[in-house]
Motif scaffolding. Structure first.
Motif, PDB file in Angstrom:
ATOM      1  N   ARG A  14      -3.489   7.626  11.816  1.00  0.00           N
ATOM      2  CA  ARG A  14      -4.936   7.625  11.547  1.00  0.00           C
ATOM      3  C   ARG A  14      -4.934   6.156  10.650  1.00  0.00           C
ATOM      4  O   ARG A  14      -6.154   5.407  10.810  1.00  0.00           O
ATOM      5  N   PHE A  15      -4.187   5.883   9.611  1.00  0.00           N
ATOM      6  CA  PHE A  15      -4.528   5.020   8.617  1.00  0.00           C
ATOM      7  C   PHE A  15      -3.443   3.870   8.596  1.00  0.00           C
ATOM      8  O   PHE A  15      -3.373   2.976   8.068  1.00  0.00           O
ATOM      9  N   GLY A  16      -2.474   3.870   9.521  1.00  0.00           N
ATOM     10  CA  GLY A  16      -1.308   2.968   9.941  1.00  0.00           C
ATOM     11  C   GLY A  16      -0.146   2.942   8.871  1.00  0.00           C
ATOM     12  O   GLY A  16      -0.225   3.794   7.938  1.00  0.00           O
ATOM     13  N   THR A  17       0.685   2.058   9.069  1.00  0.00           N
ATOM     14  CA  THR A  17       1.892   2.284   8.035  1.00  0.00           C
ATOM     15  C   THR A  17       2.001   0.611   7.620  1.00  0.00           C
ATOM     16  O   THR A  17       1.613  -0.302   8.372  1.00  0.00           O
ATOM     17  N   PRO A  18       2.695   0.470   6.555  1.00  0.00           N
ATOM     18  CA  PRO A  18       3.033   1.247   5.378  1.00  0.00           C
ATOM     19  C   PRO A  18       1.815   1.963   4.975  1.00  0.00           C
ATOM     20  O   PRO A  18       0.932   1.315   4.832  1.00  0.00           O
ATOM     21  N   LEU A  19       2.231   3.289   4.506  1.00  0.00           N
ATOM     22  CA  LEU A  19       1.304   3.869   4.043  1.00  0.00           C
ATOM     23  C   LEU A  19       1.573   4.798   2.667  1.00  0.00           C
ATOM     24  O   LEU A  19       2.661   5.738   2.854  1.00  0.00           O
ATOM     25  N   LEU A 347       4.388 -13.300   0.194  1.00  0.00           N
ATOM     26  CA  LEU A 347       4.351 -13.422   1.723  1.00  0.00           C
ATOM     27  C   LEU A 347       3.054 -13.143   2.086  1.00  0.00           C
ATOM     28  O   LEU A 347       2.914 -13.000   3.527  1.00  0.00           O
ATOM     29  N   THR A 348       1.948 -13.127   1.501  1.00  0.00           N
ATOM     30  CA  THR A 348       0.698 -12.612   1.912  1.00  0.00           C
ATOM     31  C   THR A 348       0.768 -11.463   2.559  1.00  0.00           C
ATOM     32  O   THR A 348      -0.200 -11.481   3.512  1.00  0.00           O
ATOM     33  N   ARG A 349       1.439 -10.595   2.154  1.00  0.00           N
ATOM     34  CA  ARG A 349       1.560  -9.397   2.770  1.00  0.00           C
ATOM     35  C   ARG A 349       0.164  -8.320   2.253  1.00  0.00           C
ATOM     36  O   ARG A 349      -0.074  -8.634   0.909  1.00  0.00           O
ATOM     37  N   SER A 350      -0.288  -7.500   3.052  1.00  0.00           N
ATOM     38  CA  SER A 350      -1.457  -6.811   2.466  1.00  0.00           C
ATOM     39  C   SER A 350      -0.994  -5.619   1.934  1.00  0.00           C
ATOM     40  O   SER A 350      -0.144  -4.931   2.487  1.00  0.00           O
ATOM     41  N   ARG A 351      -1.297  -5.353   0.550  1.00  0.00           N
ATOM     42  CA  ARG A 351      -0.989  -4.140   0.115  1.00  0.00           C
ATOM     43  C   ARG A 351      -1.483  -2.808   0.851  1.00  0.00           C
ATOM     44  O   ARG A 351      -2.571  -2.993   1.618  1.00  0.00           O
ATOM     45  N   PRO A 352      -0.564  -1.818   0.756  1.00  0.00           N
ATOM     46  CA  PRO A 352      -0.876  -0.553   1.809  1.00  0.00           C
ATOM     47  C   PRO A 352      -1.929   0.096   1.385  1.00  0.00           C
ATOM     48  O   PRO A 352      -2.676   0.303   0.370  1.00  0.00           O
ATOM     49  N   ALA A 353      -2.406   1.117   2.373  1.00  0.00           N
ATOM     50  CA  ALA A 353      -3.619   1.928   2.208  1.00  0.00           C
ATOM     51  C   ALA A 353      -2.889   3.063   1.244  1.00  0.00           C
ATOM     52  O   ALA A 353      -1.752   3.442   1.333  1.00  0.00           O
ATOM     53  N   GLU A 354      -3.979   4.039   0.729  1.00  0.00           N
ATOM     54  CA  GLU A 354      -3.313   5.367   0.367  1.00  0.00           C
ATOM     55  C   GLU A 354      -4.098   6.503   0.795  1.00  0.00           C
ATOM     56  O   GLU A 354      -5.357   6.258   0.767  1.00  0.00           O
TER      57      GLU A 354
END
Length: 379
Positions: A14-19, A347-354
Motif C-alpha cells: 500500500r505504501f511502498g518501501t522503504p517503509l 544522494l537526494t533520496r526521499s525519506r521513507p513513509a511511516e
C-alpha cells in the motif's frame, strides 16, 4: 512487535518501501512497563528518538511530557499541546531562539554548563545536569556521562551552580543526570546515582531528581527504579525520568525489499533501504534483528547491503536467510528509535513513509517525500 506478517505485506504494497511501520500496542506496552517500574515518577519522552507527531500525540494523550533539544522539537511539543510542566528544554549549546521558546511556554531548562546561568530567561525553572564522569557500557558516541563528554557540569561544580541559579532569581529545582543511551549494564546507573547522592551535604534537600533514561531494551527497570527512588529519597525529591529509545525502539520496524543478490567474497543481499534510512548500524555499530518475510528451507549467511555508494552502507552482517529473491520483504526490527528520526536526503533520496498499526488497520502518519520535497527549500 505484534504486527501480523500479512499486515506487513499489506503495508509494503500500500505504501511502498522503504517503509517505517509502528505497532501502537507495543508503544503502549513500553510506556506501561516504565510506569509499572517507576510508579509515580513523572515521565518525559526524549523526543529525539522519534519525533513523529502522531506518536507524540499518543504519548501526550497518555500524560507523558517531552524533553526537547532544539527549536523544532519545542515547536512539535507545542503543536501537540505540551506546555509548562510538561516540557523540558535540554542541550549543551542552546540558541537564543530556544531560550525564548522555552520561556514563552514556561518550560523547565536543564542547565548544562556554568555560564548558562547568565543566559537563562528571567525567573526560569531549572535543573542542573551533572556529569558523573563514568565509563559506561555503551558505544563511545552514546556515552554522555563519561568524563570526556561535552555534557553537564562536574560533581564539584554542581552545588555552586545551584546556588548561582538562586542568586540570579531562578528556581533551582534540583539535579539531572543522563549517562548515555543503550546502556547494557544496570550497575552503571547505580554508580551514577551513588555519585549524585554524595552531593547531598552540599546541596541540601531538592525538589526534583531527574534520572534521565538510556536504559537498554532488556534492562531491569525495577532494579534501576529502586536505585533512582533511593537517590531521590536522599534529597527528599520527586523523581523524573526521560525514556526515549526504550519507549519507541521495539514499536518500530523498517520494511525493505530485496532488489538482488551478489556473491563477491561475501554474500550480499541487496535491498532498497540503507544508511539514508537507518544510520545506526553505520554510525554506532548498532545491531538490529532481521527477519525474512519469505519462506525457504536452506539458509546461508548474508550481509544486508543498501544502495548507497558507501562501503559502510550495511544494515546487518552474517544474517541467516533463505536465498533472497528480488521483491521479497525483510523486516529490520527495533528500528523505532533513531531510525526515521536520523534518516537523511543524502544522494537526494526521499525519506521513507511511516505508518501506524492499531491492531486492525493501517494509518499513514508520514507520507513519502518526493524529489521536489527534497529540494523545495533550495533557491
Amino acid at each position: 512487535m505484534t504486527i501480523p506478517t500479512a499486515a506487513l505485506h499489506t503495508a509494503a504494497e500500500r505504501f511502498g518501501t522503504p517503509l517505517y511501520v509502528y505497532d501502537a500496542a507495543e508503544l503502549d506496552a513500553a510506556l506501561a512497563r516504565v510506569r509499572a517500574a517507576f510508579g509515580p515518577a513523572r515521565v518525559y519522552y526524549a523526543m529525539k528518538a522519534n519525533p513523529n507527531l502522531s506518536l507524540l500525540r499518543r504519548l501526550h494523550g497518555a500524560g507523558v511530557g517531552f524533553e526537547c533539544v532544539s527549536s523544532g522539537e519545542i515547536a512539535r511539543a507545542e503543536a501537540v499541546g505540551a506546555i509548562g510542566p510538561q516540557l523540558l528544554v535540554n542541550g549543551p549549546a542552546k540558541s537564543d531562539a530556544e531560550y525564548a521558546a522555552g520561556a514563552r511556554l514556561s518550560a523547565t531548562f536543564i542547565v548544562d554548563r556554568v555560564e548558562e546561568v547568565n543566559l537563562l530567561p528571567p525567573q526560569s525553572r531549572a535543573l542542573v545536569r551533572v556529569n558523573p564522569a563514568l565509563a559506561v557500557s555503551t558505544h563511545d558516541h552514546l556515552a554522555t556521562g563519561a568524563a570526556g563528554s561535552k555534557f553537564g557540569v562536574t560533581l564539584q561544580q554542581a552545588p555552586n551552580v545551584l546556588d548561582a541559579l538562586r542568586v540570579a532569581g531562578h528556581t533551582a529545582l534540583g539535579l539531572h543526570v543522563h549517562i548515555g543511551s543503550a546502556i547494557r549494564d544496570a550497575h552503571d546507573f547505580t554508580a551514577a546515582f551513588g555519585r549524585l547522592s554524595e552531593l547531598r551535604q552540599q546541596t541540601g534537600p531538592l525538589a526534583v531528581l531527574d534520572a534521565g533514561g538510556g536504559w537498554g531494551l532488556d534492562a531491569d527497570l525495577y532494579g534501576i527504579a529502586r536505585e533512582a527512588w533511593a537517590t531521590a529519597g536522599v534529597f527528599g525529591a520527586e523523581l523524573w525520568v526521560e525514556p526515549g529509545r526504550y519507549l519507541v525502539a521495539r514499536a518500530g520496524t523498517l520494511l525493505t525489499r530485496v532488489v538482488g543478490s551478489k556473491r563477491a567474497g561475501r554474500n550480499f543481499c541487496l535491498v532498497d533501504a540503507g544508511m539514508t534510512e537507518l544510520m545506526r548500524p553505520m554510525l554506532y555499530g548498532a545491531v538490529h534483528p532481521v527477519q525474512a518475510l519469505w519462506d525457504g528451507q536452506e539458509r546461508e549467511n548474508w550481509d544486508i547491503a543498501g544502495p548507497a555508494c558507501e562501503s559502510g552502507d550495511l544494515l546487518a552482517r552474517d544474517i541467516p536467510l533463505p536465498h533472497p529473491k528480488r521483491g521479497e520483504l525483510l523486516a529490520i526490527g527495533e528500528a523505532g528509535a533513531y531510525g526515521a528520526a536520523m534518516s537523511s536526503n543524502y544522494l537526494t533520496r526521499s525519506r521513507p513513509a511511516e505508518a501506524l498499526w492499531n491492531g486492525e488497520k493501517w494509518s499513514l502518519i508520514r507520507r513519502r517525500e518526493t524529489p521536489q520535497d527534497v529540494w523545495a527549500a533550495e533557491v
